[in-house]
Scaffold this motif. Structure first.
Motif, PDB file in Angstrom:
ATOM      1  N   GLU B 688      10.572   9.405 -51.841  1.00 39.24           N
ATOM      2  CA  GLU B 688      11.661   9.991 -51.066  1.00 39.24           C
ATOM      3  C   GLU B 688      11.906   9.191 -49.809  1.00 39.24           C
ATOM      4  OE1 GLU B 688      11.432  14.225 -50.669  1.00 39.24           O
ATOM      5  OE2 GLU B 688      10.329  14.385 -52.553  1.00 39.24           O
ATOM      6  N   GLY B 689      13.174   8.928 -49.555  1.00 37.29           N
ATOM      7  CA  GLY B 689      13.554   8.181 -48.371  1.00 37.29           C
ATOM      8  C   GLY B 689      14.266   9.092 -47.385  1.00 37.29           C
ATOM      9  N   GLY B 690      14.622   8.502 -46.247  1.00 31.31           N
ATOM     10  CA  GLY B 690      15.393   9.228 -45.242  1.00 31.31           C
ATOM     11  C   GLY B 690      14.664  10.410 -44.641  1.00 31.31           C
ATOM     12  N   LYS B 691      13.340  10.342 -44.638  1.00 35.62           N
ATOM     13  CA  LYS B 691      12.574  11.485 -44.116  1.00 35.62           C
ATOM     14  C   LYS B 691      12.300  11.296 -42.624  1.00 35.62           C
ATOM     15  CE  LYS B 691      11.539  13.890 -47.857  1.00 35.62           C
ATOM     16  NZ  LYS B 691      12.473  14.985 -48.003  1.00 35.62           N
ATOM     17  N   SER B 692      12.635  12.294 -41.849  1.00 34.87           N
ATOM     18  CA  SER B 692      12.267  12.266 -40.433  1.00 34.87           C
ATOM     19  C   SER B 692      10.788  12.617 -40.342  1.00 34.87           C
ATOM     20  CB  SER B 692      13.089  13.282 -39.658  1.00 34.87           C
ATOM     21  OG  SER B 692      12.665  14.579 -39.995  1.00 34.87           O
ATOM     22  N   PRO B 693      10.157  12.295 -39.206  1.00 32.29           N
ATOM     23  CA  PRO B 693       8.733  12.628 -39.074  1.00 32.29           C
ATOM     24  C   PRO B 693       8.472  14.107 -39.328  1.00 32.29           C
ATOM     25  CG  PRO B 693       9.444  11.267 -37.239  1.00 32.29           C
ATOM     26  CD  PRO B 693      10.659  11.575 -38.032  1.00 32.29           C
ATOM     27  N   GLU B 694       9.385  14.956 -38.862  1.00 36.60           N
ATOM     28  CA  GLU B 694       9.215  16.399 -39.030  1.00 36.60           C
ATOM     29  C   GLU B 694       9.265  16.774 -40.507  1.00 36.60           C
ATOM     30  OE1 GLU B 694      11.362  14.907 -37.008  1.00 36.60           O
ATOM     31  OE2 GLU B 694      10.779  15.461 -34.966  1.00 36.60           O
ATOM     32  N   GLN B 695      10.167  16.115 -41.247  1.00 34.85           N
ATOM     33  CA  GLN B 695      10.269  16.396 -42.689  1.00 34.85           C
ATOM     34  C   GLN B 695       9.036  15.921 -43.440  1.00 34.85           C
ATOM     35  OE1 GLN B 695      14.038  14.400 -43.068  1.00 34.85           O
ATOM     36  NE2 GLN B 695      15.017  16.258 -43.817  1.00 34.85           N
ATOM     37  N   LYS B 696       8.504  14.784 -42.980  1.00 37.45           N
ATOM     38  CA  LYS B 696       7.287  14.278 -43.629  1.00 37.45           C
ATOM     39  C   LYS B 696       6.161  15.290 -43.477  1.00 37.45           C
ATOM     40  CE  LYS B 696       7.658   9.265 -43.373  1.00 37.45           C
ATOM     41  NZ  LYS B 696       6.945   8.043 -43.042  1.00 37.45           N
ATOM     42  N   LEU B 697       6.041  15.827 -42.273  1.00 34.69           N
ATOM     43  CA  LEU B 697       5.006  16.825 -41.989  1.00 34.69           C
ATOM     44  C   LEU B 697       5.154  18.010 -42.938  1.00 34.69           C
ATOM     45  CD1 LEU B 697       2.778  17.932 -40.105  1.00 34.69           C
ATOM     46  CD2 LEU B 697       4.572  18.767 -38.614  1.00 34.69           C
TER      47      LEU B 697
END
Lengths: 62, 827
Positions: B688-697
């Motif tokens: 998955e691309g386009g992930k913000s740090p918050e989304q990664k968390l």
């Protein structure tokens, strides 16, 4: 064999003295680093052989 | 100091014609091969260098009269000392000083730094000669066991950042350590060492007395009584002073109702001691003082081994201080420098080119590119113009910017992100070690069997029932277990460190061995983290012109061009104009050269061959950034770039998949790019691309519900996700934040080390399991003998060291990380 009744406490007392010395040495930090002093010994002579090279820094303040 | 460096630095760049390589030249500093364009002009034939950094390090070392370093150091191990070139400006922050600098005797200050890159005795020697390299440093003492350097300096004549830079220039990158934490650690280390030493002395003496008892020399009841009372008195401090470590642990374990190895240990020790003391007072029955004293000593050895590895890797830096600049230049009113976290809302600050943005804000004037890679993982810089929002911690690449501060300090996006890292770290459930999990069953089994023995012997021979039950508790005391696991882990950690993988604690080694999902960051972890030329279509004659036009730009694409086009003859470059986010225009050797995006050169593209426009479209479809070059109004070429996959990525991932791990890729980069990279990596469970740090968390937290998750990353954008994962690994070259969030880090770039870490961890777990199996097998035999009433104190005293010996040998002989480390050395 009755001497044991004297010698045994005496031996324990002597070990106690050694233990005190150990406590003292530990509190003084003698055992904090068990690896580096051994290496320092190997490289001490490097300082003595140092050629008179131009120094970048003024002499070390002791 | 600075003066002595500048001549060496000014020698870059060097034209390739200046030197011709002799037969296999090796860098005089790091031993790597010297490239054709080397940096050795000043030193004649005897010293050659692979890079300026090495030349600088060499000149500092020689200049300070420390040349003996080169004679004395051991073989180069392929991990050359390379300066990172960081400014370490955060070291001068008053907040830093209050946390890390303590006062030393004689008006000096003391700073402790963890130093990486030490590989031999000569390194230690060189580090301790720091006073000759840096003025104002009084002394430097290195502690190899912890990897920490204690620097005593004079705050009036040298700043902490200068010390850090001096170390960095020598190739030993420093990391700060917390003074307060260090004192606490030192106290607990000494306390444990004291207990260990005393336990050893007591055990030795008690054993001597036991020998007299066993050998029958004390057949006379008066002597027997003397020896029994003597052992009792000596075992008393062993149990209640030396062994208090276990007793306290057992109490804590009972209170929190979590199984811990200390519980079965304490039960055995206390039951054995109570019964032995009782028997001593009675003057009849069996005593186990010798077994108990030896047991406590061996267990403390295990505990000490375990404690030694929890240090050295402690990470302490205030995250925000490391990433956002400490000061900012306010330009509303008189220009002045102010602390960055005290910036009021609405203040206008200036951010020079190549500087880090101090606070979140809106651009007021200026157009530039901002490198947000650390924050978002986006590989390409973002163009900003007035009205755009920029974030603290990102780097201004092209031109000076003025921005209006919206939030500063801990409320910035970076600050919030780092807070979530801290919170996640604080709330992390501790990993329950295998040995502790076993301990829970152990207690139940040992107590149950002791009860059975007691009841059984109540009927057979009531006078011996208690003795037999106690013997069982002593014999089953999991000594081998309590020592085998720490020893196996300790050995593995040491070997892992030699192989360039550092774990912050043994529990992560255990956690890593359980197959689960491995989540990789893309940029910098799976890929090189920098752009490289992927394709070129057009007239290659224009390449020198292109290189000349791009040479001075800080844009990643410009750097990729400079890196991939060989330097030609010097060309006259005039009137370079950068259009942030669009391109560059310059006059090179009399030609008008325009380089940039398709939009920037739309006019030229429409007037030229359609081939170029097609190529541009094709590259865009591939997700590769592409630029167009026009010379004198005509399009002459299209170049595309890619962030190349690391050479070992595919093979390593295949091996990990074969070992039963599931692989996922999470990136802040564009989904298109991530998809293309994913194709080259083989089957993935997610890409998955386009992930913000918050989304990664959030992704990691979700994934954890279905099994253990290991996060491997390198940037600030990964830090939050890493701290939420079961195990986090930071790869070489990662940001300080990633290092703080990580449970393990590698000092060699690439995915290969991750594979090695996983393999080593699994081998270590096998060794631990084997130790536990040995220990249990021995206990089974012991239990059988106890229940049959056959165990005498002598048998117990012989059995216990025997089992420990087998387990310890098994732990020491095990090959965990060793083989791979050797292979590494050879290649």
């Amino acid at each position: 064999m009755t001497v044991l009744f004297v010698v045994l406490p005496l031996a324990v007392l002597l070990s106690g003295l050694a233990a005190l010395a150990f406590v003292w040495a530990t509190r003084r930090g003698q055992f904090d680093d068990l690896e580096t002093p051994a290496l320092r010994l190997l490289t001490d002579e490097l300082d003595e052989r140092r050629p008179a090279a131009p120094k970048l820094s003024p002499p070390r303040r002791a | 100091m600075t003066q002595s460096l500048s001549p060496a630095l000014s020698r870059l760049p060097v034209s390739p014609a200046a030197t011709a390589p002799s037969s296999e030249p090796a860098c005089a500093h790091c031993g790597l091969p010297v490239p054709a364009a080397d940096v050795t002009a000043d030193r004649g034939a005897e010293a050659r260098f692979c890079c300026t950094a090495c030349a600088v390090a060499h000149s500092i070392i020689q200049g300070a009269g420390l040349g003996a370093y080169y004679e004395r150091r051991s073989e180069l191990d392929g991990a050359p000392a390379r300066p990172s070139g960081k400014s370490y400006a955060e070291y001068d922050d008053p907040a830093f000083a209050s946390r890390h600098v303590t006062s030393a005797a004689g008006g000096g200050a003391c700073l402790e730094l963890f130093v990486s890159g030490i590989h031999c005795t000569a390194c230690v020697w060189l580090l301790e000669r720091l006073p000759r390299v840096q003025d104002g440093v009084r002394s430097a003492r290195f502690d190899l066991g912890r990897g920490a350097l204690e620097v005593i300096f004079e705050p009036a004549s040298v700043r902490p950042s200068e010390i850090a830079r001096a170390l960095d220039r020598l190739g030993y990158a420093p990391h700060p350590s917390l003074a307060a934490q260090r004192d606490g650690e030192r106290r607990s280390d000494r306390a444990l060492w004291l207990r260990l030493g005393l336990a050893g002395a007591l055990a030795g003496n008690v054993m001597l007395m036991a020998l007299a008892l066993y050998s029958g020399a004390a057949a006379d009841p008066a002597y027997a009584s003397l020896f029994r009372w003597g052992s009792c008195l000596l075992t008393l401090p062993a149990v209640f002073f030396c062994g208090s470590v276990f007793l306290r642990g057992a109490l804590a374990s009972l209170r929190t109702r979590t199984p811990h190895m200390d519980l079965p240990i304490s039960i055995g020790i206390v039951a054995g001691f109570a019964r032995s003391a009782w028997n001593t007072a009675l003057g009849s029955g069996e005593v186990y003082f010798d077994s108990l004293a030896v047991l406590i000593f061996l267990l403390l050895v295990g505990r000490w081994l375990q404690a030694r590895h929890h240090r050295g890797a402690t990470q302490t830096l205030d995250l925000i201080a490391a990433l956002a600049p400490a000061t900012a230049v306010r330009v509303d009113g008189e220009p002045r420098e102010v602390p960055a976290d005290a910036l009021p809302v609405g203040a206008i600050v200036e951010v020079a080119r190549d500087d880090r943005i101090p606070a979140d804000g809106i651009v007021v004037t200026g157009e530039s590119c901002v490198d947000t890679a650390w924050l978002t993982g986006e590989a390409l810089p973002e163009a900003v113009k007035p009205g755009d929002r920029v974030y603290a911690g990102t780097v201004n690449l092209a031109a000076p910017l003025h921005l209006r501060v919206e939030v500063a300090g801990r409320e910035t996006r970076l600050g919030r992100l780092m807070r979530s890292v801290e919170e996640a770290q604080a709330h992390r459930a501790p990993i329950v070690r295998l040995a502790d999990r076993v301990a829970g069953y152990f207690v139940v089994a040992a107590l149950g069997l002791a009860l059975v023995t007691f009841v059984l012997w109540r009927f057979l021979d009531p006078s011996r029932a208690v003795d037999h039950a106690v013997a069982l508790l002593v014999v089953t005391c999991p000594c081998a277990l309590g020592m085998a696991t720490p020893l196996a882990v300790s050995v593995a950690l040491k070997r892992a460190a030699a192989a360039g993988i550092f774990f912050k604690g043994g529990e992560f080694l255990e956690a890593l061995a359980r197959p689960g999902t491995l989540v990789f960051d893309k940029t910098g972890t799976l890929t090189e983290g920098r752009l490289a030329l992927a394709s070129f279509t057009g007239d290659s004659q224009i390449l020198p012109l292109l290189r000349a036009a791009e040479e001075r730009s800080g844009h990643p694409i410009a750097r990729a061009v400079v890196a991939s086009v060989p330097a030609g003859p010097e060309l006259v470059v005039e009137g370079v104009t950068e259009f942030p986010g669009a391109g560059v225009e310059a006059r090179v050797a009399g030609h008008c050269v325009r380089v940039g995006s398709g939009a920037f050169l739309a006019q030229e593209l429409s007037g030229s061959d359609a081939e170029f426009a097609l190529e541009l479209g094709a590259q865009a479809a591939l997700g590769r950034p592409a630029i167009v070059v026009a010379v004198d109004g005509k399009v002459k070429g299209v170049l595309s770039f890619t962030d190349p996959l690391r050479a070992d990525a595919r093979a390593s991932l295949d091996a990990l998949r074969a070992a039963g791990y599931r692989i996922a890729v999470l990136s802040g980069d564009q989904p298109l790019v991530v998809g293309r990279v994913a194709c080259e990596l083989g089957p993935l469970v997610a890409a998955e691309g386009g992930k913000s740090p918050e989304q990664k968390l959030a992704w990691i937290e979700r994934a954890r519900q279905s099994g253990p998750v290991v996060m491997i990353g390198d940037g600030i954008n990964d830090a939050a996700a890493m701290s939420a994962a079961d195990v986090a690994i930071a790869v070489h070259g990662g940001a300080e934040a990633a290092l703080v969030a990580a449970d393990a880090f590698t000092t060699v770039a690439g995915v290969g080390k991750v594979l090695e870490a996983v393999r080593g961890a699994r081998r270590t777990l096998t060794v631990i399991r084997r130790g536990i199996a040995f220990s249990l097998a021995y206990n089974l035999v012991g239990v059988g003998l106890c229940m049959a009433g056959l165990v005498s104190p002598l048998l117990a005293a012989v059995l216990m060291p025997l089992s420990s010996l087998t387990v310890v040998t098994s732990a020491l002989k095990a090959r965990t990380f060793q083989q791979s480390a050797r292979k590494e050395m050879k290649s």
